[in-house]
Design an enzyme around this catalytic site. Structure first.
Site, PDB file in Angstrom:
ATOM      1  N   ASN A  93     -48.521   5.907-159.149  1.00 24.77           N
ATOM      2  CA  ASN A  93     -49.335   6.834-158.361  1.00 24.77           C
ATOM      3  C   ASN A  93     -49.083   6.663-156.869  1.00 24.77           C
ATOM      4  O   ASN A  93     -48.745   5.568-156.403  1.00 24.77           O
ATOM      5  CB  ASN A  93     -50.816   6.573-158.623  1.00 24.77           C
ATOM      6  CG  ASN A  93     -51.345   7.235-159.875  1.00 24.77           C
ATOM      7  OD1 ASN A  93     -52.412   7.823-159.878  1.00 24.77           O
ATOM      8  ND2 ASN A  93     -50.602   7.126-160.959  1.00 24.77           N
ATOM      9  N   ASP A 136     -47.891   2.885-167.512  1.00 18.22           N
ATOM     10  CA  ASP A 136     -46.605   2.851-168.217  1.00 18.22           C
ATOM     11  C   ASP A 136     -46.021   1.443-168.286  1.00 18.22           C
ATOM     12  O   ASP A 136     -45.135   1.158-169.099  1.00 18.22           O
ATOM     13  CB  ASP A 136     -45.595   3.798-167.563  1.00 18.22           C
ATOM     14  CG  ASP A 136     -45.353   3.549-166.080  1.00 18.22           C
ATOM     15  OD1 ASP A 136     -45.909   2.580-165.513  1.00 18.22           O
ATOM     16  OD2 ASP A 136     -44.620   4.346-165.468  1.00 18.22           O
ATOM     17  N   TYR A 141     -37.182  -4.871-152.313  1.00 24.08           N
ATOM     18  CA  TYR A 141     -36.837  -5.847-153.343  1.00 24.08           C
ATOM     19  C   TYR A 141     -35.393  -5.706-153.818  1.00 24.08           C
ATOM     20  O   TYR A 141     -34.909  -4.603-154.089  1.00 24.08           O
ATOM     21  CB  TYR A 141     -37.729  -5.656-154.565  1.00 24.08           C
ATOM     22  CG  TYR A 141     -39.047  -6.390-154.527  1.00 24.08           C
ATOM     23  CD1 TYR A 141     -39.137  -7.720-154.131  1.00 24.08           C
ATOM     24  CD2 TYR A 141     -40.222  -5.755-154.944  1.00 24.08           C
ATOM     25  CE1 TYR A 141     -40.340  -8.388-154.128  1.00 24.08           C
ATOM     26  CE2 TYR A 141     -41.444  -6.417-154.953  1.00 24.08           C
ATOM     27  CZ  TYR A 141     -41.491  -7.737-154.542  1.00 24.08           C
ATOM     28  OH  TYR A 141     -42.688  -8.392-154.555  1.00 24.08           O
ATOM     29  N   TYR A 152     -49.990  -8.862-165.387  1.00 22.65           N
ATOM     30  CA  TYR A 152     -50.777  -7.637-165.221  1.00 22.65           C
ATOM     31  C   TYR A 152     -50.583  -6.686-166.392  1.00 22.65           C
ATOM     32  O   TYR A 152     -51.543  -6.243-167.025  1.00 22.65           O
ATOM     33  CB  TYR A 152     -50.404  -6.929-163.911  1.00 22.65           C
ATOM     34  CG  TYR A 152     -50.758  -5.461-163.921  1.00 22.65           C
ATOM     35  CD1 TYR A 152     -52.079  -5.048-164.064  1.00 22.65           C
ATOM     36  CD2 TYR A 152     -49.763  -4.487-163.807  1.00 22.65           C
ATOM     37  CE1 TYR A 152     -52.404  -3.694-164.099  1.00 22.65           C
ATOM     38  CE2 TYR A 152     -50.079  -3.138-163.841  1.00 22.65           C
ATOM     39  CZ  TYR A 152     -51.401  -2.745-163.984  1.00 22.65           C
ATOM     40  OH  TYR A 152     -51.720  -1.405-164.028  1.00 22.65           O
ATOM     41  N   GLY A 180     -64.756   1.260-161.556  1.00 20.57           N
ATOM     42  CA  GLY A 180     -63.713   1.191-160.532  1.00 20.57           C
ATOM     43  C   GLY A 180     -63.645   2.460-159.703  1.00 20.57           C
ATOM     44  O   GLY A 180     -62.595   2.783-159.140  1.00 20.57           O
ATOM     45  N   ARG A 195     -38.501  -9.537-157.315  1.00 20.26           N
ATOM     46  CA  ARG A 195     -39.679 -10.048-157.985  1.00 20.26           C
ATOM     47  C   ARG A 195     -39.294 -10.673-159.339  1.00 20.26           C
ATOM     48  O   ARG A 195     -38.391 -10.199-160.022  1.00 20.26           O
ATOM     49  CB  ARG A 195     -40.664  -8.901-158.222  1.00 20.26           C
ATOM     50  CG  ARG A 195     -41.823  -9.241-159.122  1.00 20.26           C
ATOM     51  CD  ARG A 195     -42.471  -7.997-159.684  1.00 20.26           C
ATOM     52  NE  ARG A 195     -43.155  -7.235-158.659  1.00 20.26           N
ATOM     53  CZ  ARG A 195     -43.394  -5.931-158.758  1.00 20.26           C
ATOM     54  NH1 ARG A 195     -42.951  -5.251-159.793  1.00 20.26           N
ATOM     55  NH2 ARG A 195     -44.043  -5.309-157.794  1.00 20.26           N
ATOM     56  N   HIS A 212     -38.906  -8.425-162.775  1.00 21.34           N
ATOM     57  CA  HIS A 212     -39.050  -7.069-162.247  1.00 21.34           C
ATOM     58  C   HIS A 212     -38.466  -6.042-163.226  1.00 21.34           C
ATOM     59  O   HIS A 212     -37.267  -6.030-163.498  1.00 21.34           O
ATOM     60  CB  HIS A 212     -38.321  -6.983-160.900  1.00 21.34           C
ATOM     61  CG  HIS A 212     -38.761  -5.829-160.059  1.00 21.34           C
ATOM     62  ND1 HIS A 212     -38.254  -5.610-158.793  1.00 21.34           N
ATOM     63  CD2 HIS A 212     -39.633  -4.824-160.283  1.00 21.34           C
ATOM     64  CE1 HIS A 212     -38.818  -4.531-158.275  1.00 21.34           C
ATOM     65  NE2 HIS A 212     -39.645  -4.031-159.167  1.00 21.34           N
ATOM     66  N   LYS A 230     -67.089  -3.434-158.434  1.00 21.02           N
ATOM     67  CA  LYS A 230     -67.349  -4.777-157.903  1.00 21.02           C
ATOM     68  C   LYS A 230     -67.043  -4.867-156.414  1.00 21.02           C
ATOM     69  O   LYS A 230     -67.430  -5.841-155.750  1.00 21.02           O
ATOM     70  CB  LYS A 230     -66.502  -5.784-158.688  1.00 21.02           C
ATOM     71  CG  LYS A 230     -66.828  -7.239-158.435  1.00 21.02           C
ATOM     72  CD  LYS A 230     -65.943  -8.137-159.307  1.00 21.02           C
ATOM     73  CE  LYS A 230     -66.199  -9.612-159.054  1.00 21.02           C
ATOM     74  NZ  LYS A 230     -65.320 -10.479-159.892  1.00 21.02           N
ATOM     75  N   LEU A 231     -66.324  -3.880-155.895  1.00 26.24           N
ATOM     76  CA  LEU A 231     -65.894  -3.879-154.490  1.00 26.24           C
ATOM     77  C   LEU A 231     -65.105  -5.142-154.151  1.00 26.24           C
ATOM     78  O   LEU A 231     -65.411  -5.863-153.193  1.00 26.24           O
ATOM     79  CB  LEU A 231     -67.063  -3.699-153.523  1.00 26.24           C
ATOM     80  CG  LEU A 231     -67.780  -2.339-153.578  1.00 26.24           C
ATOM     81  CD1 LEU A 231     -68.871  -2.281-152.521  1.00 26.24           C
ATOM     82  CD2 LEU A 231     -66.804  -1.176-153.400  1.00 26.24           C
ATOM     83  N   THR A 232     -64.071  -5.405-154.971  1.00 18.92           N
ATOM     84  CA  THR A 232     -63.116  -6.438-154.599  1.00 18.92           C
ATOM     85  C   THR A 232     -62.293  -5.914-153.427  1.00 18.92           C
ATOM     86  O   THR A 232     -62.575  -4.843-152.887  1.00 18.92           O
ATOM     87  CB  THR A 232     -62.207  -6.787-155.785  1.00 18.92           C
ATOM     88  OG1 THR A 232     -61.558  -5.589-156.227  1.00 18.92           O
ATOM     89  CG2 THR A 232     -63.013  -7.379-156.933  1.00 18.92           C
TER      90      THR A 232
END
Length: 337
Positions: A187, A134, A214, A157, A7, A280, A283, A44-46
């Site tokens: 980040n 985290d 949100y 995720y 990545g 979301r 959330h 992979k260059l998504t």
């Protein structure tokens, strides 16, 4: 030392590569104690991988780029064979995308990690650094998570990342592999794909548009400059204890509403440019990492305070429209925090 960075064309991975090679764009002159003779990027260059992120080090003879998927066992075996250290960033990482479709997250984050671990085991890789988040802990109302806190992920995720963390640590405990895991807070910084909250808001505001906030804007995040994150990873790569988890944080918690206020001010915009949107699903309300361990063991201290970091980041997006405008043309509208 031969380092494989999975990545490495993404936001955080490319910062690490630029830092390892000590070239402009990484805001560092190499990493003390780490002197790579070769750095291979497997990506992979998504949609969020971008070779332009490696432009500052493109001509370095130590850099090699391999286009490929970490789930491709034959390719991974071939690439891993020639390396001493693996620093594993490759992952599907956007919460909103995981809510609408979880399959790529489980496939890449869990099965891809397992493929890398198997190859590293076969070839006797000296160290495997697994970069995590985290978000695997879920949400915390007060206090801060330590590295021994139980995992309680709330999104597809974060659940997939938790699974990959546990796999990595299991290879240490089962096979004696030299594995270390890092978990970071949110980040920000240059080269971040504009689906994430800070670059999305900044680029929308620079273009005269609106930004989505949100719910009540009360969700709390700790903000970590990508350069500090990569400094922390380098410390763990060099001196971290095998089988351990290390937290890397920025030390500044803000509600999303407070962050929005700072970004509006930095872009000379008012609250009329903010559009409330429904919250979301699932959330997490607050994230907070205790970074005592990495500080005491490895000497990590965040070096870029949020005020300076945000100012520099906004200026970078002002100065680099040629980087982000083609990405925005693809219709990016999501927000993650």
């Amino acid at each position: 030392m031969r380092v494989l960075v999975t990545g490495g064309a993404g936001f955080i991975g490319s910062e690490y590569v630029r830092m390892l090679l000590g070239r402009p764009g990484g805001d560092a002159a190499g990493v003390p104690g780490i002197e790579p003779t070769a750095v291979t990027v497997l990506d992979k260059l998504t949609y969020s991988g971008n070779l332009n992120n490696l432009a500052p080090v493109r001509e370095d003879p130590r850099l090699r780029f391999v286009l490929g998927d970490i789930c491709d066992a034959a390719l991974v075996d071939e690439v891993v064979a020639d390396h001493d250290v693996i620093v594993h960033f490759a992952a599907e990482s956007h919460v909103d995308r995981s809510i609408t479709g979880a399959v790529p997250f489980v496939t890449t984050n869990v099965l891809g990690t397992q493929t890398l671990l198997d190859a590293a085991l076969r070839h006797g890789t000296h160290r495997f650094v697994h970069v995590s988040t985290d978000e695997v802990y879920g949400s915390i109302d007060e206090g801060s998570w330590t590295e021994t806190w139980p995992l309680s992920p709330n999104s597809p995720y974060s659940a997939a990342k938790a699974g990959s963390d546990l796999l990595a640590l299991a290879y240490h405990r089962t096979h004696g592999m030299d594995v270390v895991v890092t978990r970071c807070s949110n980040n920000y910084g240059p080269y971040q794909f504009p689906e994430k909250v800070i670059p999305l808001f900044v680029t929308n505001l620079l273009d005269g548009g609106t930004v989505p906030l949100y719910g009540d804007g009360g969700n709390v995040r700790d903000w970590l400059h990508v350069h500090d994150h990569c400094r922390g990873i380098a410390m763990v790569q060099e001196k971290g204890r095998a089988g351990e988890v290390y937290h890397i944080g920025g030390g500044t918690e803000l509600t999303n509403k407070e962050l929005t206020a700072r970004l509006l001010a930095a872009c000379d915009a008012g609250w009329d440019r903010v559009t409330p949107v429904a919250d979301r699903k699932g959330h997490d309300r607050r994230y907070s990492l205790d970074i005592t361990k990495i500080g005491e063991e490895l000497g990590y201290v965040p070096s870029i305070d949020l005020e300076r970091g945000l100012t520099q980041t906004v200026q970078w997006y002002r100065d680099n429209r040629a980087w982000w405008e083609p990405l925005k043309a693809g219709g990016t509208s999501a927000v993650a925090a």
